[in-house]
Design a protein around this motif. Structure first.
Motif, PDB file in Angstrom:
ATOM      1  N   ILE A  34      -2.120  -2.094  -3.758  1.00  0.00           N
ATOM      2  CA  ILE A  34      -2.418  -0.665  -3.658  1.00  0.00           C
ATOM      3  C   ILE A  34      -1.381   0.155  -4.412  1.00  0.00           C
ATOM      4  CG2 ILE A  34      -3.771  -0.747  -1.532  1.00  0.00           C
ATOM      5  CD1 ILE A  34      -1.315   0.061   0.028  1.00  0.00           C
ATOM      6  N   TYR A  35      -0.162  -0.349  -4.514  1.00  0.00           N
ATOM      7  CA  TYR A  35       0.818   0.363  -5.331  1.00  0.00           C
ATOM      8  C   TYR A  35       0.387   0.362  -6.790  1.00  0.00           C
ATOM      9  CZ  TYR A  35       4.996   2.153  -7.424  1.00  0.00           C
ATOM     10  OH  TYR A  35       5.854   2.937  -8.156  1.00  0.00           O
ATOM     11  N   ALA A 103       3.819   1.117   4.426  1.00  0.00           N
ATOM     12  CA  ALA A 103       3.489   2.292   5.241  1.00  0.00           C
ATOM     13  C   ALA A 103       4.437   3.445   4.950  1.00  0.00           C
ATOM     14  CB  ALA A 103       3.532   1.924   6.720  1.00  0.00           C
ATOM     15  N   ALA A 104       5.707   3.148   4.686  1.00  0.00           N
ATOM     16  CA  ALA A 104       6.677   4.204   4.389  1.00  0.00           C
ATOM     17  C   ALA A 104       6.339   4.933   3.087  1.00  0.00           C
ATOM     18  CB  ALA A 104       8.081   3.614   4.318  1.00  0.00           C
ATOM     19  N   VAL A 105       5.768   4.222   2.103  1.00  0.00           N
ATOM     20  CA  VAL A 105       5.334   4.883   0.873  1.00  0.00           C
ATOM     21  C   VAL A 105       4.279   5.949   1.194  1.00  0.00           C
ATOM     22  CG1 VAL A 105       4.151   4.578  -1.341  1.00  0.00           C
ATOM     23  CG2 VAL A 105       5.875   2.922  -0.617  1.00  0.00           C
ATOM     24  N   GLY A 106       3.394   5.649   2.136  1.00  0.00           N
ATOM     25  CA  GLY A 106       2.364   6.605   2.518  1.00  0.00           C
ATOM     26  C   GLY A 106       2.903   7.849   3.181  1.00  0.00           C
ATOM     27  N   LEU A 107       4.120   7.786   3.697  1.00  0.00           N
ATOM     28  CA  LEU A 107       4.741   8.948   4.352  1.00  0.00           C
ATOM     29  C   LEU A 107       5.722   9.685   3.439  1.00  0.00           C
ATOM     30  CD1 LEU A 107       5.535   7.279   7.806  1.00  0.00           C
ATOM     31  CD2 LEU A 107       3.670   8.869   7.303  1.00  0.00           C
ATOM     32  N   ALA A 189      -3.478  15.291  -3.057  1.00  0.00           N
ATOM     33  CA  ALA A 189      -2.668  15.874  -1.991  1.00  0.00           C
ATOM     34  C   ALA A 189      -2.374  14.870  -0.883  1.00  0.00           C
ATOM     35  CB  ALA A 189      -3.370  17.104  -1.419  1.00  0.00           C
ATOM     36  N   TRP A 190      -3.388  14.153  -0.417  1.00  0.00           N
ATOM     37  CA  TRP A 190      -3.178  13.246   0.712  1.00  0.00           C
ATOM     38  C   TRP A 190      -4.041  11.986   0.690  1.00  0.00           C
ATOM     39  CZ3 TRP A 190      -7.513  12.207   3.590  1.00  0.00           C
ATOM     40  CH2 TRP A 190      -8.585  13.107   3.487  1.00  0.00           C
ATOM     41  N   PHE A 196      -2.030   3.208   2.112  1.00  0.00           N
ATOM     42  CA  PHE A 196      -0.679   2.763   2.476  1.00  0.00           C
ATOM     43  C   PHE A 196      -0.488   2.787   3.994  1.00  0.00           C
ATOM     44  CE2 PHE A 196      -0.340   4.005  -1.924  1.00  0.00           C
ATOM     45  CZ  PHE A 196       0.546   3.089  -2.450  1.00  0.00           C
ATOM     46  N   LEU A 197      -0.941   3.821   4.643  1.00  0.00           N
ATOM     47  CA  LEU A 197      -0.792   3.920   6.093  1.00  0.00           C
ATOM     48  C   LEU A 197      -1.661   2.903   6.821  1.00  0.00           C
ATOM     49  CD1 LEU A 197      -0.717   7.813   6.404  1.00  0.00           C
ATOM     50  CD2 LEU A 197       1.220   6.226   6.494  1.00  0.00           C
ATOM     51  N   ALA A 198      -2.806   2.553   6.233  1.00  0.00           N
ATOM     52  CA  ALA A 198      -3.687   1.557   6.856  1.00  0.00           C
ATOM     53  C   ALA A 198      -3.037   0.187   6.931  1.00  0.00           C
ATOM     54  CB  ALA A 198      -4.996   1.469   6.073  1.00  0.00           C
ATOM     55  N   SER A 199      -1.983  -0.023   6.151  1.00  0.00           N
ATOM     56  CA  SER A 199      -1.291  -1.312   6.161  1.00  0.00           C
ATOM     57  C   SER A 199      -0.752  -1.671   7.544  1.00  0.00           C
ATOM     58  CB  SER A 199      -0.144  -1.287   5.150  1.00  0.00           C
ATOM     59  OG  SER A 199       0.625  -2.457   5.233  1.00  0.00           O
TER      60      SER A 199
END
Length: 445
Positions: A34-35, A103-107, A189-190, A196-199
């Motif tokens: 995904i990255y 997940a941290a990338v998503g935040l 935007a989001w 990433f968060l779904a990980s």
């Protein structure tokens, strides 16, 4: 095999190990892929504004490459503990590191809110992703190789190689879904953060499955524990590491140039809409999975090296056609280019999960296998998109990229000729590699 060799596991145990290896590897590669998709589509604009389209893409791919530099370090780190403490526990830690970093990338706030610290932290998190994946593939390959009988080791190793196919299919599918339901502003935007968060949910499932897997039976009876496994690998097994990495590197390059660079080039430079290209790449991942299975089984029958030589030669030839077909801008030719590349890629990767573990003795097998596989990624995965971007900028066309890829394929062919045939090798209770008396033909039957 002798009666005391524990790698001929109970079928139920072997099925559980195969399921855990496949699921865990699919999740880790989902995180990794995904990255790459986000780097091709949005990271240049989100984290590197003001550099221009080419400069932003190059910056995004540079951070993308950081993970490939970290992967050999992860191989050494996780290989050290995998060879000294066991395969199972190390695989749990690698899964956690990968999932939490993703997940941290998503935040992570974008450049507009955090300025230069946003790309700096993105680089750190990408490095952590690389460390985690550096320990993942080698350990999962060993769990399968050390449980499976030699006559079916290629077949079970092929199941592991379906993990990257599934991870890529899932990663691409999520972005395709978001592209279909969100407008460009919402996606920037989001929307890109959702995969990433779904990980986190995927990692929870992976941990549940992986914690139920038994330790490798071959490792349990191995009494030799080297103090510094990487030192022994470099001192006594440098040849299989270097030749093995060289043999695998062109497969890495073909995959990342097809799925990441070609995606960016088609959408940004050729004006092809995102959705058709993402859809073709998803179809390609299914086709790749089919050829993974076929080539993995062929390696049990015809040999690892012979199967890899045929697949690598075919991929080198296709590389010359890949980008001229892509640059037509026509959907039919683009489909042929991408699907052909993915099919040949699957044929190249199918035997690898059986071949690399068979090159090393039990006491350093984790370190040797992981280091070989991830060193290949430095050339094939880290540098190839950067070289491709510069070649296209210099010549105004991506056609020279195909010749560069074909050159890497020629080097891989030479490295394969320097490796021994490993089909039929017994990974016995004492850590020796013992070829079957007939070279593996009986085991394959």
């Amino acid at each position: 095999m002798t009666s005391d060799t524990p790698s001929a596991s109970d079928p139920a145990v072997l099925r559980r190990v195969a399921a855990a290896a496949l699921l865990g590897t699919a999740i880790e590669f989902y995180d990794f892929f995904i990255y790459g998709t986000a780097a091709a589509l949005v990271f240049g604009r989100v984290f590197f504004p003001g550099l221009g389209s080419a400069g932003a893409l190059l910056a995004a791919f540079s951070v993308y490459a950081v993970a490939f530099v970290a992967r050999p370090l992860g191989a050494v780190l996780f290989g050290h503990f995998g060879d000294r403490l066991g395969r199972r526990a190390v695989l749990v830690v690698s899964l956690l590191l990968m999932g939490l970093s993703t997940a941290a990338v998503g935040l992570l706030p974008d450049h507009g809110r955090w300025g230069v610290w946003a790309p700096v932290l993105l680089t750190v998190l990408r490095f952590c992703q690389g460390l985690g994946l550096g320990g993942e593939w080698g350990g999962a390959a060993l769990l399968l190789a050390e449980h499976a009988p030699p006559g079916r080791r290629g077949r079970y190793g092929g199941l592991l190689q379906l993990g990257p196919c599934a991870g890529f299919f899932l990663a691409t599918g999520v972005f395709l879904l978001l592209d279909g339901v969100l407008d460009e502003a919402a996606f920037l935007a989001w929307g890109w953060r959702v995969p990433f968060l779904a990980s986190l949910a995927l990692v929870a499932v992976g941990l549940f499955v992986r914690l139920r897997v038994a330790e490798s039976p071959v490792f349990r009876v191995e009494r030799v524990r080297p103090r510094v496994p990487v030192a022994e690998v470099l001192r006594r097994h440098a040849r299989p590491v270097l030749f093995g990495a060289g043999a695998v590197m062109s497969g890495y390059a073909l995959f990342y140039l097809t799925t990441t660079y070609a995606l960016a080039h088609a959408t940004a430079d050729l004006g092809v809409p995102r959705s058709p290209v993402l859809g073709l790449l998803m179809a390609g991942s299914v086709l790749k999975g089919a050829t993974v299975v076929l080539s993995a089984r062929a390696s049990d029958r015809f040999g690892r090296r012979r199967t890899l030589l045929a697949a690598t030669a075919g991929a080198a030839g296709w590389s010359v056609l890949l980008f001229p077909l892509l640059e037509t801008g026509r959907t039919g030719w683009i489909a042929l280019a991408l699907l052909g590349a993915m099919a040949l890629l699957g044929a190249m990767l199918g035997p690898v999960a059986a071949c690399l573990p068979e090159l090393f003795p039990t006491r350093v097998r984790y370190t040797g296998t992981a280091l070989t596989y991830n060193l290949a990624g430095v050339v094939g995965g880290a540098t190839a998109p950067l070289v491709a971007t510069r070649l296209t900028a210099a010549y105004g066309t991506a056609v020279p990229v195909g010749w560069y890829l074909a050159g890497l394929g020629a080097v891989s062919l030479l490295c394969l000729l320097g490796l021994p045939e490993t089909r039929g090798t017994e990974l016995d209770a004492h850590g020796r590699r013992t070829p079957a008396p007939d070279g593996g033909a009986a085991a394959a039957r």
